[in-house]
Structures are given as structure tokens and as C-alpha cells.
Design a protein around this motif. Structure first.
Motif, PDB file in Angstrom:
ATOM      1  N   UNK A  25       0.836  -1.202   0.000  1.00  0.00           N
ATOM      2  CA  UNK A  25       0.000   0.000   0.000  1.00  0.00           C
ATOM      3  C   UNK A  25       0.874   1.256   0.000  1.00  0.00           C
ATOM      4  N   UNK A  26       1.991   1.211   0.719  1.00  0.00           N
ATOM      5  CA  UNK A  26       2.914   2.346   0.722  1.00  0.00           C
ATOM      6  C   UNK A  26       3.552   2.527  -0.660  1.00  0.00           C
ATOM      7  N   UNK A  27       3.830   1.425  -1.349  1.00  0.00           N
ATOM      8  CA  UNK A  27       4.396   1.502  -2.692  1.00  0.00           C
ATOM      9  C   UNK A  27       3.468   2.220  -3.657  1.00  0.00           C
ATOM     10  N   UNK A  45       1.393  -1.448  12.209  1.00  0.00           N
ATOM     11  CA  UNK A  45       1.490  -1.782  10.788  1.00  0.00           C
ATOM     12  C   UNK A  45       0.125  -1.717  10.115  1.00  0.00           C
ATOM     13  N   UNK A  46      -0.880  -2.235  10.793  1.00  0.00           N
ATOM     14  CA  UNK A  46      -2.238  -2.222  10.255  1.00  0.00           C
ATOM     15  C   UNK A  46      -2.743  -0.788  10.123  1.00  0.00           C
ATOM     16  N   UNK A  47      -2.465   0.043  11.118  1.00  0.00           N
ATOM     17  CA  UNK A  47      -2.867   1.454  11.069  1.00  0.00           C
ATOM     18  C   UNK A  47      -2.154   2.192   9.942  1.00  0.00           C
ATOM     19  N   UNK A  48      -0.861   1.914   9.793  1.00  0.00           N
ATOM     20  CA  UNK A  48      -0.079   2.542   8.722  1.00  0.00           C
ATOM     21  C   UNK A  48      -0.674   2.196   7.362  1.00  0.00           C
ATOM     22  N   UNK A  49      -1.008   0.924   7.182  1.00  0.00           N
ATOM     23  CA  UNK A  49      -1.607   0.488   5.918  1.00  0.00           C
ATOM     24  C   UNK A  49      -2.956   1.164   5.697  1.00  0.00           C
TER      25      UNK A  49
END
Length: 137
Positions: free
Chosen positions: A24-26, A81-85
Motif C-alpha cells: 500500500x505504501x508503494x 502496521x495495520x494502522x499505517x496500511x
């Protein structure tokens, strides 16, 4: 992306969530950079990541339950990690909407610059019929 099984270790779940967050960051980075070459691959990996969450045994709710089975520090790490995504996914949606608006504005601008957007050689306005503008205009 490997879909986890119900008895995942912390490390397995961590790698699963890192893969999702990275995909998702990509996409976010490709959208922010307006990198059209990277965009198809980024969209594909993001779709695979979102499918992996949906295909998680028991769904997203079960994934959250499984995250909470670990010690507090581990749970916080997984939730981060889930929040970041999740945040990146929301930003991606905003970036896509902005890109669509920008594209629409550019199409309008280009259409206004076209020769047919000006007066015709007979002095008339394109899209007018008998002095009344048609619905196209």
C-alpha cells in the motif's frame, strides 16, 4: 502474498502485515511521484494485499482478534502496521481522486483550446442552432 493460517506465529503475522503495509505504501509513493511506469505494478500489489486481508480465515475481524492474542508490545507493533496500511490506503484514495480531478481539468482545458471551441469561419458559435445554443454547449 501468502494468506496466513489460523495458528500463525507472531513473526508470520508480522511478515504478513509488513507485506500489506509495503504494498500500500508503494502505491502511495507511485501516486505521489506521478510515476506512471510504476503505477500498474503498484496497483496490482495493493489489490493483492487487500485481497489477502479479505481472504484471511475469518476476515478482517478475525485478523484483529489474532493480533490481540500476543503480548501487549507485540500487539502494538502489529496494530501499528495495520494502522499505517489503513492511513496509506485512505491517502491513496485521496490521491487517486485528485489525479482524476486534475485529468478532468486538463481535458477541459485542452477542449477549450481546440479550434472547434472558437467562433466558426462564418462568425457563428459552434453548438448553436439558429442563434440558440444547443444542449451540447
Amino acid at each position: 502474498m501468502v494468506i496466513p493460517h489460523p495458528s500463525m506465529s507472531f513473526d508470520d503475522l508480522l511478515e504478513f502485515l509488513k507485506g500489506i503495509a509495503n504494498a500500500i505504501e508503494g502505491l502511495r509513493k507511485a501516486l505521489e511521484a506521478n510515476d506512471m511506469d510504476r503505477l500498474p505494478e503498484s496497483l496490482d500489489s495493493t489489490n493483492q494485499a487487500l485481497d489477502a486481508i479479505q481472504n484471511y480465515p475469518g476476515g478482517a475481524d478475525k485478523l484483529k482478534q489474532d493480533i490481540h492474542q500476543f503480548e501487549s508490545a507485540q500487539t502494538k507493533q502489529l496494530l501499528a502496521l495495520l494502522d499505517e496500511a489503513s492511513v496509506n490506503h485512505q491517502i491513496n484514495g485521496d490521491l487517486i481522486r485528485l489525479a482524476m480531478q486534475r485529468s478532468s481539468a486538463m481535458q477541459s482545458f485542452i477542449a477549450q483550446q481546440a479550434p472547434s471551441a472558437t467562433y466558426g469561419s462564418d462568425g457563428g458559435v459552434p453548438g448553436s442552432v439558429g442563434g440558440v445554443l444547443s444542449r451540447k454547449v
